[in-house]
Design a protein around this motif. Structure first.
Motif, short mmCIF file in Angstrom:
data_model
loop_
_atom_site.label_atom_id
_atom_site.label_comp_id
_atom_site.label_asym_id
_atom_site.label_seq_id
_atom_site.Cartn_x
_atom_site.Cartn_y
_atom_site.Cartn_z
N THR A 202 37.51 42.49 52.02
CA THR A 202 37.54 41.64 50.72
C THR A 202 38.70 42.29 49.86
O THR A 202 38.27 42.73 48.72
N TYR A 203 39.89 42.47 50.49
CA TYR A 203 41.01 42.85 49.69
C TYR A 203 42.22 42.37 50.40
O TYR A 203 42.30 41.46 51.35
N ASP A 204 43.37 42.60 49.61
CA ASP A 204 44.61 41.97 50.25
C ASP A 204 44.88 40.60 50.07
O ASP A 204 45.57 39.92 50.94
N MET A 205 44.18 39.86 49.22
CA MET A 205 44.04 38.38 49.30
C MET A 205 45.16 37.90 48.15
O MET A 205 45.02 36.60 48.07
N GLY A 206 45.97 38.60 47.69
CA GLY A 206 47.11 38.15 46.82
C GLY A 206 47.79 39.51 46.39
O GLY A 206 47.34 40.63 46.33
N ASN A 210 48.79 37.32 41.09
CA ASN A 210 47.56 37.03 41.73
C ASN A 210 46.65 38.54 41.93
O ASN A 210 47.17 39.47 42.27
N HIS A 211 45.11 38.26 41.88
CA HIS A 211 44.40 39.40 42.37
C HIS A 211 44.35 39.48 43.69
O HIS A 211 44.53 38.69 44.43
N HIS A 212 44.07 40.79 44.16
CA HIS A 212 44.08 41.08 45.45
C HIS A 212 42.68 41.19 45.84
O HIS A 212 42.38 41.12 47.05
N ALA A 213 41.88 41.24 44.90
CA ALA A 213 40.40 41.50 45.23
C ALA A 213 39.32 40.93 44.19
O ALA A 213 38.37 41.60 43.90
N GLY A 214 39.93 39.83 43.55
CA GLY A 214 39.13 39.13 42.46
C GLY A 214 37.65 38.68 43.01
O GLY A 214 37.61 38.07 44.04
N LEU A 215 36.65 39.17 42.32
CA LEU A 215 35.29 38.81 42.73
C LEU A 215 34.88 37.16 42.87
O LEU A 215 34.50 36.69 43.99
N THR A 221 43.82 33.33 41.18
CA THR A 221 43.33 33.66 42.66
C THR A 221 44.46 32.73 43.45
O THR A 221 44.65 31.53 43.29
N LYS A 222 45.21 33.32 44.53
CA LYS A 222 45.91 32.89 45.47
C LYS A 222 45.40 31.97 46.48
O LYS A 222 45.58 30.72 46.67
N VAL A 293 51.86 42.32 36.33
CA VAL A 293 52.57 43.11 37.34
C VAL A 293 51.67 44.06 38.31
O VAL A 293 52.34 44.82 39.24
N LEU A 294 50.23 44.06 38.18
CA LEU A 294 49.49 44.85 38.89
C LEU A 294 48.13 44.47 38.88
O LEU A 294 47.50 44.24 38.14
N THR A 295 47.69 44.27 40.22
CA THR A 295 46.29 43.88 40.62
C THR A 295 45.58 45.39 41.19
O THR A 295 46.13 45.93 42.13
#
Length: 342
Positions: A202-206, A210-215, A221-222, A293-295
């Motif tokens: 549950t990561y690398d999703m953006g 965008n967040h890459h592991a937003g809950l 969220t992408k 600039v950073l997730t």
């Protein structure tokens, strides 16, 4: 009057029995059987602290060039990690076979002969290195997204492969896997009875903005959120008590920040403003222009995720990777505290 008391007593007894049954059915949120799985790389230098993890997935092994066996990166380091079990006998060490851009799975699994030899080699490795099991990280059956070969038959052959590994290594050894967040590519209903648990990536999703592991799903969220990924796995047929929630110990940046950056380097950044998305329960950094600039992850976001997984009745947490953390273990301590509510 006696009849009324008798009826009342029966009703009260029934209510108490029902209440006790419900208490028994409610999973303990900090049960001692929860797992913490750390991926430990072959190229790392430090040894993991067994007091903060229950399972170590050694990364990586690969399908060999003849499609009929396993090669292991840095066997000496694997031996050093397995040696930790002498002092910490409850520690479980598995070889993770695969990883991003690790190929030759499709060719191996498509051949009865090659698949059989590969499975035999898995058993040999488990015995030779005194391992507790095998973790399969085939990314992803039927997809060439990682730049590897694939076939429409991969999902079917994946099930055959997992079944044969289970039969060969036996029920006393662990068989686990890494799964992409959207629960695609694998027939989970077929393999759930075969495997011990599933590590959900549950990561690398953006990437920024965008967040890459937003809950949870938010304006940043992408594609999908962590919660949506967990729901996808539940809908695919995996019970919550076989799901392990993946947590990244790295972030994705843009501009002057590297696309892939370890947490230990994130904490050294300066000149950026910390932000918190209270919908996604996720941190991020913005630059002077206010640009996302950073997730990444923090102890705060990890604490929220651990509460989430406990409330969902999930088996535990997994993270990639151990050495991306700070030297004093800021994130791994947060995972430990969160899962066990210390």
């Amino acid at each position: 009057m006696k009849l009324i008391y008798s009826i009342f007593g029966i009703l009260l007894t029934g209510m108490l029995t029902t209440a006790l049954a419900q208490q028994k059915e409610t999973p303990k949120k900090n049960a001692s059987n929860k797992v913490i799985v750390a991926y430990v790389t072959s190229w790392g230098k430090t040894l993991p602290d067994p007091k903060l993890v229950t399972h170590i997935n050694y990364a990586f092994g690969h399908v060999n060039k003849t499609f009929d066996g396993v090669t292991i990166e840095n066997e000496g380091r694997l031996k050093d990690i397995v040696a930790l079990k002498s002092k910490y006998p409850q520690l479980k060490v598995l070889l993770s076979i695969g990883g991003w851009k690790s190929g030759r799975f499709s060719e191996m699994a498509a051949s009865d002969e090659n698949r059989g030899k590969f499975v035999d080699d898995c058993q040999r490795i488990v015995k030779t290195f005194n391992l507790d099991g095998i973790d399969i990280d085939w990314e992803y059956p039927t997809s060439s997204e990682a730049g590897i070969s694939s076939s429409p038959d991969d999902t079917k052959n994946y099930t055959l492969l997992m079944s044969q590994i289970r039969n060969k290594i036996g029920k006393k050894k662990l068989l686990t896997l890494a799964s992409v967040s959207n629960a695609k590519y694998i027939d989970f209903k077929a393999i759930t009875p075969i495997v011990d648990f599933v590590n959900v990536m549950t990561y690398d999703m953006g990437t920024p903005p965008n967040h890459h592991a937003g809950l949870y799903h938010s304006q940043y969220t992408k594609d999908i959120s962590v919660d949506e990924g967990v729901t996808a796995h539940l809908n695919a047929g995996i019970p919550a008590n076989k799901l392990v929630l993946g947590i990244p110990f790295y972030g994705h940046g843009k501009g002057d920040i590297a696309w892939y950056i370890d947490y230990k380097d994130i904490v050294k950044l300066s000149g950026y403003t910390k932000k918190w998305d209270d919908v996604a329960k996720a941190p991020y950094l913005v630059n002077d222009a206010g640009e996302f600039v950073l997730t990444y992850e923090t102890p705060q976001s990890i604490a929220v995720k651990c509460t989430y997984l406990l409330e969902k009745g999930m088996l535990g947490a997994m993270y990639w990777d151990y050495t991306a953390d700070t030297e004093d273990g800021e994130l791994r301590k947060a995972v430990y505290s969160g899962v066990y509510k210390k």
